[in-house]
Design a protein around this motif. Structure first.
Motif, PDB file in Angstrom:
ATOM      1  N   VAL A 134       8.717   4.471 -10.374  1.00 31.32           N
ATOM      2  CA  VAL A 134       8.755   4.332  -8.916  1.00 31.32           C
ATOM      3  C   VAL A 134       9.674   3.217  -8.418  1.00 31.32           C
ATOM      4  O   VAL A 134      10.488   3.445  -7.519  1.00 31.32           O
ATOM      5  CB  VAL A 134       7.337   4.160  -8.330  1.00 31.32           C
ATOM      6  CG1 VAL A 134       7.398   4.123  -6.807  1.00 31.32           C
ATOM      7  CG2 VAL A 134       6.420   5.282  -8.795  1.00 31.32           C
ATOM      8  N   PRO A 135       9.601   2.002  -8.954  1.00 31.08           N
ATOM      9  CA  PRO A 135      10.475   0.949  -8.404  1.00 31.08           C
ATOM     10  C   PRO A 135      11.959   1.286  -8.504  1.00 31.08           C
ATOM     11  O   PRO A 135      12.726   1.016  -7.572  1.00 31.08           O
ATOM     12  CB  PRO A 135      10.122  -0.280  -9.258  1.00 31.08           C
ATOM     13  CG  PRO A 135       8.744  -0.007  -9.776  1.00 31.08           C
ATOM     14  CD  PRO A 135       8.704   1.475  -9.997  1.00 31.08           C
ATOM     15  N   ARG A 136      12.361   1.897  -9.598  1.00 32.31           N
ATOM     16  CA  ARG A 136      13.769   2.263  -9.736  1.00 32.31           C
ATOM     17  C   ARG A 136      14.131   3.383  -8.763  1.00 32.31           C
ATOM     18  O   ARG A 136      15.169   3.324  -8.087  1.00 32.31           O
ATOM     19  CB  ARG A 136      14.069   2.702 -11.175  1.00 32.31           C
ATOM     20  CG  ARG A 136      13.990   1.581 -12.203  1.00 32.31           C
ATOM     21  CD  ARG A 136      14.505   2.049 -13.564  1.00 32.31           C
ATOM     22  NE  ARG A 136      13.633   3.062 -14.163  1.00 32.31           N
ATOM     23  CZ  ARG A 136      13.996   3.855 -15.180  1.00 32.31           C
ATOM     24  NH1 ARG A 136      15.214   3.747 -15.706  1.00 32.31           N
ATOM     25  NH2 ARG A 136      13.156   4.736 -15.677  1.00 32.31           N
ATOM     26  N   ALA A 137      13.291   4.410  -8.675  1.00 28.95           N
ATOM     27  CA  ALA A 137      13.601   5.562  -7.821  1.00 28.95           C
ATOM     28  C   ALA A 137      13.692   5.164  -6.354  1.00 28.95           C
ATOM     29  O   ALA A 137      14.643   5.539  -5.653  1.00 28.95           O
ATOM     30  CB  ALA A 137      12.545   6.644  -8.011  1.00 28.95           C
ATOM     31  N   TRP A 138      12.724   4.409  -5.865  1.00 22.85           N
ATOM     32  CA  TRP A 138      12.736   4.029  -4.449  1.00 22.85           C
ATOM     33  C   TRP A 138      13.824   3.001  -4.153  1.00 22.85           C
ATOM     34  O   TRP A 138      14.386   2.989  -3.057  1.00 22.85           O
ATOM     35  CB  TRP A 138      11.361   3.525  -4.035  1.00 22.85           C
ATOM     36  CG  TRP A 138      10.383   4.652  -3.815  1.00 22.85           C
ATOM     37  CD1 TRP A 138      10.656   5.995  -3.818  1.00 22.85           C
ATOM     38  CD2 TRP A 138       8.989   4.533  -3.562  1.00 22.85           C
ATOM     39  NE1 TRP A 138       9.515   6.708  -3.572  1.00 22.85           N
ATOM     40  CE2 TRP A 138       8.474   5.840  -3.415  1.00 22.85           C
ATOM     41  CE3 TRP A 138       8.119   3.453  -3.442  1.00 22.85           C
ATOM     42  CZ2 TRP A 138       7.119   6.090  -3.148  1.00 22.85           C
ATOM     43  CZ3 TRP A 138       6.767   3.695  -3.185  1.00 22.85           C
ATOM     44  CH2 TRP A 138       6.277   5.008  -3.033  1.00 22.85           C
ATOM     45  N   SER A 139      14.145   2.171  -5.120  1.00 22.68           N
ATOM     46  CA  SER A 139      15.261   1.247  -4.924  1.00 22.68           C
ATOM     47  C   SER A 139      16.572   2.007  -4.817  1.00 22.68           C
ATOM     48  O   SER A 139      17.421   1.695  -3.965  1.00 22.68           O
ATOM     49  CB  SER A 139      15.330   0.237  -6.072  1.00 22.68           C
ATOM     50  OG  SER A 139      14.215  -0.640  -6.059  1.00 22.68           O
ATOM     51  N   LEU A 140      16.756   3.022  -5.646  1.00 20.52           N
ATOM     52  CA  LEU A 140      17.969   3.832  -5.584  1.00 20.52           C
ATOM     53  C   LEU A 140      18.094   4.533  -4.239  1.00 20.52           C
ATOM     54  O   LEU A 140      19.203   4.704  -3.707  1.00 20.52           O
ATOM     55  CB  LEU A 140      17.979   4.860  -6.713  1.00 20.52           C
ATOM     56  CG  LEU A 140      18.224   4.299  -8.121  1.00 20.52           C
ATOM     57  CD1 LEU A 140      17.952   5.364  -9.171  1.00 20.52           C
ATOM     58  CD2 LEU A 140      19.646   3.772  -8.259  1.00 20.52           C
ATOM     59  N   LEU A 141      16.975   4.933  -3.660  1.00 23.26           N
ATOM     60  CA  LEU A 141      16.982   5.553  -2.331  1.00 23.26           C
ATOM     61  C   LEU A 141      17.504   4.571  -1.282  1.00 23.26           C
ATOM     62  O   LEU A 141      18.382   4.907  -0.469  1.00 23.26           O
ATOM     63  CB  LEU A 141      15.555   6.013  -1.986  1.00 23.26           C
ATOM     64  CG  LEU A 141      15.282   6.459  -0.553  1.00 23.26           C
ATOM     65  CD1 LEU A 141      16.158   7.641  -0.167  1.00 23.26           C
ATOM     66  CD2 LEU A 141      13.797   6.798  -0.387  1.00 23.26           C
ATOM     67  N   TRP A 142      16.989   3.358  -1.291  1.00 23.13           N
ATOM     68  CA  TRP A 142      17.432   2.345  -0.326  1.00 23.13           C
ATOM     69  C   TRP A 142      18.892   1.962  -0.549  1.00 23.13           C
ATOM     70  O   TRP A 142      19.662   1.800   0.406  1.00 23.13           O
ATOM     71  CB  TRP A 142      16.541   1.114  -0.404  1.00 23.13           C
ATOM     72  CG  TRP A 142      16.946  -0.017   0.502  1.00 23.13           C
ATOM     73  CD1 TRP A 142      17.389  -1.250   0.125  1.00 23.13           C
ATOM     74  CD2 TRP A 142      16.944  -0.024   1.937  1.00 23.13           C
ATOM     75  NE1 TRP A 142      17.650  -2.025   1.220  1.00 23.13           N
ATOM     76  CE2 TRP A 142      17.385  -1.300   2.360  1.00 23.13           C
ATOM     77  CE3 TRP A 142      16.598   0.907   2.915  1.00 23.13           C
ATOM     78  CZ2 TRP A 142      17.500  -1.661   3.697  1.00 23.13           C
ATOM     79  CZ3 TRP A 142      16.711   0.560   4.256  1.00 23.13           C
ATOM     80  CH2 TRP A 142      17.162  -0.710   4.643  1.00 23.13           C
ATOM     81  N   LEU A 143      19.287   1.844  -1.811  1.00 25.91           N
ATOM     82  CA  LEU A 143      20.677   1.498  -2.112  1.00 25.91           C
ATOM     83  C   LEU A 143      21.628   2.570  -1.595  1.00 25.91           C
ATOM     84  O   LEU A 143      22.726   2.260  -1.105  1.00 25.91           O
ATOM     85  CB  LEU A 143      20.859   1.321  -3.616  1.00 25.91           C
ATOM     86  CG  LEU A 143      20.120   0.136  -4.259  1.00 25.91           C
ATOM     87  CD1 LEU A 143      20.345   0.106  -5.757  1.00 25.91           C
ATOM     88  CD2 LEU A 143      20.535  -1.185  -3.627  1.00 25.91           C
ATOM     89  N   GLU A 144      21.227   3.835  -1.676  1.00 27.83           N
ATOM     90  CA  GLU A 144      22.047   4.917  -1.120  1.00 27.83           C
ATOM     91  C   GLU A 144      22.104   4.816   0.391  1.00 27.83           C
ATOM     92  O   GLU A 144      23.175   4.967   0.997  1.00 27.83           O
ATOM     93  CB  GLU A 144      21.470   6.280  -1.532  1.00 27.83           C
ATOM     94  CG  GLU A 144      22.160   7.477  -0.898  1.00 27.83           C
ATOM     95  CD  GLU A 144      23.622   7.623  -1.291  1.00 27.83           C
ATOM     96  OE1 GLU A 144      24.424   8.031  -0.419  1.00 27.83           O
ATOM     97  OE2 GLU A 144      23.969   7.329  -2.456  1.00 27.83           O
TER      98      GLU A 144
END
Length: 394
Positions: free
Chosen positions: A314-324
């Motif tokens: 979860v932390p990686r996936a949601w961080s990637l969403l915000w980074l996009e």
């Protein structure tokens, strides 16, 4: 990106109190870990987070019955009214999945308020993109809790957009579980398209989301379901998503996209049977981002959702969403070097709390993953489902 278009990150600390019991799979530490990962790389500062107001009774009633809201309130008390204790099953609050808990109404209302605020910020032109990772509770029904969801913040936020702005809304649900509560909320509404890509309901909760569920009446054709086979891998998932969501957005022509980003289609998630890697959580937000700019002048609201490997996924996936969303330089860097290391300070902080070794890199090294033995059959069935899903999109 100008300040007026700078994405907004919405989170209220009371949303972290949405907690059923110890060892329940819905664990809000995943939000804290995501926040901290973004803090560590300088992609978010604590002062940049927006705290939205709790949703009003009028807002909750956009999707929920008055008697249900009253029951949630009463069962949120330290000592609930005995009259409501004997009616917990009636409201779906007796099951171990979604049991009542003290402070439930306040925490759930705060989550609804955050999703409404995200939509308001985008529709009012205060930003093009807004993220509310505490949201995405897509299983709740007008008079019943279900699937860890008490109030359906996504349905309420969409209803508020429809009521206040009259906007056409494309709802994109990428959770591994079918977005049933949102679909049924707008099943006859031609101004809301609900799109859900998920593991087939033949094997997974909630047992719905079949390709034949297309909407009814004037809403026929505006419910799109892409139920994928268990053990679907990255290539098939992404191909199925691109082919169907691209067509849906082009034909529907939305005024705004509201997307739900459950990240439980990952191979490590304990509550599903999919075999995807972090790659889909890198590429899927980019696809939605492009669709928003192509079809609705960039208007995009993203919500959280499921995700039950809170440590490794979860932390990686949601961080990637915000980074996009913020077009962070790391997004481009990861395309060239997918195995870039995660921040050492973040790993050090959380490793001693995790029951399993944390991943060292942003994306997964899948070179040693065992290929699914039925890969060709799975891909063939998924391709067939895509063809069926595309037939009546309008």
């Amino acid at each position: 990106m100008t300040d007026s278009h700078k994405p907004i990150f919405i989170l209220h600390e009371d949303a972290l109190r949405y907690h059923f019991y110890a060892d329940h799979p819905f664990d809000q530490r995943r939000i804290e870990m995501t926040q901290d990962l973004l803090f560590q790389i300088g992609a978010l500062h604590p002062t940049e987070q927006v705290q939205a107001a709790c949703a009003s009774l009028e807002a909750l009633q956009l999707n929920h019955r008055e008697d249900y809201i009253e029951a949630v309130k009463e069962l949120s008390q330290t000592i609930p009214d005995p009259d409501y204790l004997v009616r917990t099953a009636q409201y779906g609050l007796d099951h171990e999945d979604t049991p009542y808990f003290e402070g439930m109404h306040e925490a759930a209302s705060t989550i609804v308020g955050g999703s409404i605020a995200a939509c308001e910020a985008v529709m009012e032109g205060n930003t093009l993109h807004a993220l509310h990772i505490a949201g995405g509770l897509h299983h709740a029904f007008p008079g019943k809790a279900a699937g860890f969801c008490v109030y359906n913040d996504a349905s309420i936020a969409i209803a508020s957009i429809r009521k206040k702005y009259g906007a056409r809304v494309l709802y994109i649900d990428t959770d591994v579980h079918h977005g049933d509560g949102v679909q049924w909320s707008f099943y006859t509404d031609p101004e809301v398209m609900t799109y859900s890509i998920h593991e087939t309901g033949k094997y997974l909760f909630p047992g719905t989301g079949f390709v034949q569920e297309r909407g009814e009446g004037e809403g026929f054709g505006t419910s799109v379901n892409v139920p994928l086979e268990p053990y679907t891998e990255d290539d098939s998932w992404l191909s199925s998503f691109r082919d169907t969501i691209g067509q849906a957005a082009a034909i529907f022509k939305p005024d705004i996209i509201v997307s739900q980003h459950g990240c439980d289609a990952h191979a490590l998630d304990p509550l599903s049977h999919m075999h995807c890697s972090m790659r889909i959580y890198q590429e899927m937000p980019a696809i939605i981002h492009q669709l928003a700019h192509t079809h609705c002048n960039g208007k995009w609201v993203a919500l959280g959702g499921g995700g039950y490997d809170i440590w490794r996924v979860v932390p990686r996936a949601w961080s990637l969403l915000w980074l996009e969303m913020i077009e962070h330089p790391l997004v481009a860097q990861l395309r060239d070097d997918p195995l870039m290391p995660l921040p050492a300070a973040w790993l050090h902080k959380w490793q001693h709390k995790s029951p399993t070794p944390l991943p060292a890199t942003w994306l997964d090294d899948t070179s040693d993953w065992t290929p699914m033995p039925r890969r060709e059959l799975i891909e063939k069935q998924n391709s067939h489902i895509v063809t069926l899903a595309q037939e009546y999109i309008r």
